[in-house]
Enzyme design. Structure first.
Site, PDB file in Angstrom:
ATOM      1  N   TYR A  93       0.957  -5.510  -5.014  1.00  0.00           N
ATOM      2  CA  TYR A  93       0.526  -4.101  -4.966  1.00  0.00           C
ATOM      3  C   TYR A  93      -0.331  -3.761  -6.189  1.00  0.00           C
ATOM      4  O   TYR A  93      -0.458  -2.604  -6.555  1.00  0.00           O
ATOM      5  CB  TYR A  93       1.732  -3.165  -4.947  1.00  0.00           C
ATOM      6  CG  TYR A  93       2.522  -3.116  -3.663  1.00  0.00           C
ATOM      7  CD1 TYR A  93       1.985  -2.565  -2.499  1.00  0.00           C
ATOM      8  CD2 TYR A  93       3.825  -3.597  -3.616  1.00  0.00           C
ATOM      9  CE1 TYR A  93       2.737  -2.493  -1.337  1.00  0.00           C
ATOM     10  CE2 TYR A  93       4.579  -3.527  -2.452  1.00  0.00           C
ATOM     11  CZ  TYR A  93       4.028  -2.973  -1.317  1.00  0.00           C
ATOM     12  OH  TYR A  93       4.782  -2.893  -0.163  1.00  0.00           O
ATOM     13  N   TYR A 459       3.405   3.462   3.335  1.00  0.00           N
ATOM     14  CA  TYR A 459       4.354   4.129   2.427  1.00  0.00           C
ATOM     15  C   TYR A 459       3.944   3.907   0.987  1.00  0.00           C
ATOM     16  O   TYR A 459       4.359   4.622   0.082  1.00  0.00           O
ATOM     17  CB  TYR A 459       5.788   3.662   2.717  1.00  0.00           C
ATOM     18  CG  TYR A 459       6.343   2.562   1.823  1.00  0.00           C
ATOM     19  CD1 TYR A 459       6.981   2.883   0.613  1.00  0.00           C
ATOM     20  CD2 TYR A 459       6.241   1.224   2.174  1.00  0.00           C
ATOM     21  CE1 TYR A 459       7.501   1.876  -0.195  1.00  0.00           C
ATOM     22  CE2 TYR A 459       6.764   0.228   1.376  1.00  0.00           C
ATOM     23  CZ  TYR A 459       7.386   0.553   0.183  1.00  0.00           C
ATOM     24  OH  TYR A 459       7.892  -0.432  -0.629  1.00  0.00           O
ATOM     25  N   ARG A 460       3.051   2.941   0.778  1.00  0.00           N
ATOM     26  CA  ARG A 460       2.705   2.557  -0.585  1.00  0.00           C
ATOM     27  C   ARG A 460       1.516   1.615  -0.487  1.00  0.00           C
ATOM     28  O   ARG A 460       1.409   0.861   0.476  1.00  0.00           O
ATOM     29  CB  ARG A 460       3.917   1.829  -1.142  1.00  0.00           C
ATOM     30  CG  ARG A 460       3.783   1.028  -2.389  1.00  0.00           C
ATOM     31  CD  ARG A 460       5.145   0.366  -2.621  1.00  0.00           C
ATOM     32  NE  ARG A 460       5.194  -0.377  -3.843  1.00  0.00           N
ATOM     33  CZ  ARG A 460       6.236  -1.116  -4.233  1.00  0.00           C
ATOM     34  NH1 ARG A 460       7.315  -1.193  -3.469  1.00  0.00           N
ATOM     35  NH2 ARG A 460       6.228  -1.773  -5.372  1.00  0.00           N
TER      36      ARG A 460
HETATM   37  C1  LIG Z   1       7.943 -11.987  -2.951  1.00  0.00           C
HETATM   38  C2  LIG Z   1       7.958 -10.537  -3.333  1.00  0.00           C
HETATM   39  C3  LIG Z   1       8.968  -9.737  -2.850  1.00  0.00           C
HETATM   40  C4  LIG Z   1       8.982  -8.375  -3.157  1.00  0.00           C
HETATM   41  N1  LIG Z   1      10.008  -7.628  -2.680  1.00  0.00           N
HETATM   42  C5  LIG Z   1      10.051  -6.310  -2.937  1.00  0.00           C
HETATM   43  C6  LIG Z   1      11.119  -5.518  -2.430  1.00  0.00           C
HETATM   44  O1  LIG Z   1      12.064  -6.021  -1.831  1.00  0.00           O
HETATM   45  N2  LIG Z   1      11.079  -4.180  -2.643  1.00  0.00           N
HETATM   46  C7  LIG Z   1      10.075  -3.601  -3.354  1.00  0.00           C
HETATM   47  O2  LIG Z   1      10.099  -2.385  -3.526  1.00  0.00           O
HETATM   48  N3  LIG Z   1       9.078  -4.334  -3.877  1.00  0.00           N
HETATM   49  C8  LIG Z   1       9.031  -5.668  -3.696  1.00  0.00           C
HETATM   50  N4  LIG Z   1       8.009  -6.422  -4.237  1.00  0.00           N
HETATM   51  C9  LIG Z   1       6.910  -5.742  -4.956  1.00  0.00           C
HETATM   52  C10 LIG Z   1       7.074  -5.560  -6.492  1.00  0.00           C
HETATM   53  O3  LIG Z   1       7.095  -6.787  -7.158  1.00  0.00           O
HETATM   54  C11 LIG Z   1       8.270  -4.688  -6.873  1.00  0.00           C
HETATM   55  O4  LIG Z   1       8.180  -3.429  -6.223  1.00  0.00           O
HETATM   56  C12 LIG Z   1       8.417  -4.428  -8.378  1.00  0.00           C
HETATM   57  O5  LIG Z   1       9.650  -3.777  -8.626  1.00  0.00           O
HETATM   58  C13 LIG Z   1       7.308  -3.556  -8.992  1.00  0.00           C
HETATM   59  O6  LIG Z   1       7.082  -4.010 -10.300  1.00  0.00           O
HETATM   60  P1  LIG Z   1       7.645  -3.305 -11.623  1.00  0.00           P
HETATM   61  O7  LIG Z   1       9.067  -2.973 -11.418  1.00  0.00           O
HETATM   62  O8  LIG Z   1       7.276  -4.208 -12.743  1.00  0.00           O
HETATM   63  O9  LIG Z   1       6.816  -1.949 -11.654  1.00  0.00           O
HETATM   64  P2  LIG Z   1       5.536  -1.635 -12.547  1.00  0.00           P
HETATM   65  O10 LIG Z   1       4.453  -2.602 -12.225  1.00  0.00           O
HETATM   66  O11 LIG Z   1       5.921  -1.509 -13.946  1.00  0.00           O
HETATM   67  O12 LIG Z   1       5.182  -0.184 -12.007  1.00  0.00           O
HETATM   68  C14 LIG Z   1       4.565   0.041 -10.786  1.00  0.00           C
HETATM   69  C15 LIG Z   1       3.632   1.243 -10.914  1.00  0.00           C
HETATM   70  O13 LIG Z   1       4.409   2.421 -11.116  1.00  0.00           O
HETATM   71  C16 LIG Z   1       3.784   3.281 -12.072  1.00  0.00           C
HETATM   72  N5  LIG Z   1       4.680   3.343 -13.257  1.00  0.00           N
HETATM   73  C17 LIG Z   1       5.464   2.349 -13.702  1.00  0.00           C
HETATM   74  N6  LIG Z   1       6.198   2.766 -14.737  1.00  0.00           N
HETATM   75  C18 LIG Z   1       5.857   4.039 -14.968  1.00  0.00           C
HETATM   76  C19 LIG Z   1       6.320   5.015 -15.887  1.00  0.00           C
HETATM   77  N7  LIG Z   1       7.287   4.725 -16.760  1.00  0.00           N
HETATM   78  N8  LIG Z   1       5.782   6.263 -15.850  1.00  0.00           N
HETATM   79  C20 LIG Z   1       4.833   6.564 -14.924  1.00  0.00           C
HETATM   80  N9  LIG Z   1       4.366   5.676 -14.020  1.00  0.00           N
HETATM   81  C21 LIG Z   1       4.878   4.422 -14.029  1.00  0.00           C
HETATM   82  C22 LIG Z   1       2.456   2.651 -12.409  1.00  0.00           C
HETATM   83  O14 LIG Z   1       1.472   3.197 -11.565  1.00  0.00           O
HETATM   84  C23 LIG Z   1       2.685   1.187 -12.108  1.00  0.00           C
HETATM   85  O15 LIG Z   1       1.485   0.511 -11.790  1.00  0.00           O
HETATM   86  C24 LIG Z   1       7.948  -7.794  -3.962  1.00  0.00           C
HETATM   87  C25 LIG Z   1       6.939  -8.622  -4.466  1.00  0.00           C
HETATM   88  C26 LIG Z   1       6.950  -9.986  -4.151  1.00  0.00           C
HETATM   89  C27 LIG Z   1       5.853 -10.855  -4.669  1.00  0.00           C
END
Ligand SMILES: Cc1cc2nc3c(=O)[nH]c(=O)nc-3n(C[C@H](O)[C@H](O)[C@H](O)COP(=O)(O)OP(=O)(O)OC[C@H]3O[C@@H](n4cnc5c(N)ncnc54)[C@H](O)[C@@H]3O)c2cc1C
Length: 503
Positions: A93, A459-460
């Site tokens: 994403y 949704y996203r």
């Molecule tokens: C194989 C695979 C499986 C996956 N399965 C899932 C799953 O089951 N469910 C799911 O939801 N996702 C899934 N993902 C997608 C993703 O990796 C996750 O959603 C992950 O939790 C998002 O990364 P993060 O927690 O580092 O968020 P970040 O990358 O840190 O944040 C995401 C975005 O949120 C905003 N943001 C973050 N922090 C803040 C803050 N403190 N204040 C304001 N804005 C902010 C920013 O716009 C940022 O770009 C999957 C990915 C892969 C490759």
């Protein structure tokens, strides 16, 4: 003077150098990154977008709310945009990439405290850098009978980033925003807002009551650029007395409708409490081996090849898992109800399956989908529909045809809620091959547009596709978002372009 390959929009190199110097005074030496080598990890993405269009100019890593407030003063003065991330692992994403070129990534992973866990109320308050694994370990070390709800890459990713994207997992607490309660948000002008009951000095119910008094604001800080979230309250599921995971399989591809229409009333009536998931044979095969093990031809892998290979490993055309929770006495009658309901539709039911995500255990097994093609390319397309068999089939046919047209395999894992389904599908491609990257981008754009024509929004979505998705919500929603943005962030320094919102 330092040379910068990428600068924030309309900011002169010397002003940027001065701002970085000021940032460093606030966060300390080593916590401002502007050299190319250390920026490299922040300039990576699985999405098929042009990285140059999203390249950050620098990274700043504060470790307190006070530091963020001081950084914002300088950012406002120089009109330097900050792109906040929690752990920056928004894989498929957009990873850590900003929506537009030149933004400074505000990496919050140093704010990694589990501020509080209340074992009686089953709540936690966490900072952005806290990963699901960290919270899991914290609870395990203290032998607290509480579950977390990990998403796919749970060990690596944050509760805050995931919840702000309205992501999900697979226990009964699988809708993360639904099970979030209270935020601390630093606004663009440096003021600190605590939402819900958190605004009341001395409040004892910030993590217990979501809504507070007056307008409910938390949703405004999800998928938006209206503030920097520095604390999030989450609800934790009391560890159930027992659990049973079921695998329900249909051999005929046409049976997707039966799967969906059978689970809906069971979900709605609470017999099945968790977010089930149904995937096709191709996505299940990623757990067995890479695509090349089954097919070396051109274009999308033929259905017959997938189904023949799948059968050898006990994989069917559709494979659905969900779980039952509670004591033996609670599970037994529900097991009978669900088994009979699915068997009546011709499914096979295995009541002894396992799925780590459904029992609160962080695991990296889902990452095996990245080995299917290899080369690190992944774009998630995540349209929503009612939990209705006819919609699932319509989406399946539409998506499969668009994938085949673009030479990709259709790889869905459909999230099954009571009333909505998220037909999440992975476009898997080799990011090292430019032609494949272009094709994946075209596939993604075609999916977004064609699905919208049939009334299915996403949704996203990730960087590079947000404007398109935002356009689908029409001019009034855009105008309201812009009015809020102008009121809260008149200099437009917080994540311009996030969800298509600018000042
Ligand atoms: C194989 C695979 C499986 C996956 N399965 C899932 C799953 O089951 N469910 C799911 O939801 N996702 C899934 N993902 C997608 C993703 O990796 C996750 O959603 C992950 O939790 C998002 O990364 P993060 O927690 O580092 O968020 P970040 O990358 O840190 O944040 C995401 C975005 O949120 C905003 N943001 C973050 N922090 C803040 C803050 N403190 N204040 C304001 N804005 C902010 C920013 O716009 C940022 O770009 C999957 C990915 C892969 C490759």
């Amino acid at each position: 003077m330092a040379e910068f390959r990428v600068l924030p929009h309309s900011v002169a190199a010397q002003d940027f150098a001065a701002a970085l110097g000021a940032f460093e005074k606030i966060v300390g030496v080593g916590w401002v990154i502007a050299d190319e080598a250390r920026l490299a990890p922040y300039r990576k993405a699985m999405l098929p977008v042009d990285i140059a269009a999203h390249a950050p100019s620098a990274v700043v890593m504060p470790n307190s709310v006070e530091q963020i407030q001081q950084l914002l003063k300088i950012a406002n003065a120089h009109r330097i945009p900050f792109w906040p991330i929690s752990t920056g692992r928004n894989f498929g994403y957009g990873s850590a990439l900003p929506a537009t070129r030149g933004q400074v990534v505000l990496d919050l992973k140093r704010l990694d405290r589990i501020v509080a866990v209340d074992p009686e109320m089953c709540t936690a308050l966490v900072e952005p850098g806290v990963t699901y694994q960290q919270l899991y370990d914290y609870l395990a070390e203290r032998n607290l009978p509480l579950w977390i709800d990990p998403p796919g890459p749970g060990p690596l990713v944050s509760l805050v980033g995931n919840t702000l994207e309205r992501g999900g997992g697979n226990t009964p607490y699988g809708d993360h925003f639904e099970f979030a309660c209270g935020m601390e948000v630093v606004l663009a002008d440096g003021q600190v807002l605590r939402t819900g009951m958190g605004a009341l000095p001395g409040s004892n119910s910030w993590q217990c009551f979501k809504f507070g008094f007056g307008p409910y604001l938390d949703g405004m800080f999800t998928q938006s650029n209206f503030g920097i979230v520095t604390k999030l309250g989450v609800w934790l599921m009391p560890r159930p007395a027992g659990h049973r995971t079921l695998l329900v399989q249909y051999d005929d591809e046409a049976d997707l409708a039966k799967a969906v229409d059978t689970i809906r009333p069971l979900r709605m009536g609470g017999v099945i409490a968790n977010t089930g998931v149904v995937g096709n044979a191709a996505i299940a095969l990623t757990g067995v081996g890479p695509r090349s093990q089954f097919y070396q031809g051109q274009g999308a892998i033929p259905k017959e090849v997938v189904l023949t290979a799948a059968r050898k490993f006990g994989i069917a055309a559709w494979n659905m898992t969900f779980s039952l929770y509670g004591t033996e006495e609670q599970i037994a009658p529900n097991l009978k109800i669900v088994t009979e309901a699915f068997e009546r539709t011709g499914a096979r039911v295995n009541p002894d399956a396992y799925n780590a995500a459904q029992v609160g255990v962080p695991s990296l097994t889902t990452l095996s989908i990245l080995d299917w093609v290899g080369g690190g390319g992944l774009a998630w397309f995540s349209p929503v529909s009612p939990t209705r068999g006819a919609d699932a089939v319509k989406q399946q046919q539409l998506a499969a045809a668009i994938h085949v047209d673009h030479g990709f395999d259709y790889m869905p894992g459909i999230t099954l809620n009571a009333r909505d389904m998220q037909h999440v599908m992975a476009i898997l491609y080799d990011r090292n091959v430019e032609e494949q990257t272009r094709r994946a981008d075209s596939c993604m754009k075609t999916l977004i547009r064609q699905f919208a024509r049939h009334g299915y929004g996403v949704y996203r979505t990730g960087q590079g596709y947000m404007d398109e998705a935002a356009k689908q919500s029409g001019p009034v929603a855009a105008q309201v978002n812009r009015a809020i943005k102008r009121a809260l962030d008149p200099n437009g320094i917080l994540a311009p372009g996030k969800s298509g919102i600018t000042i």
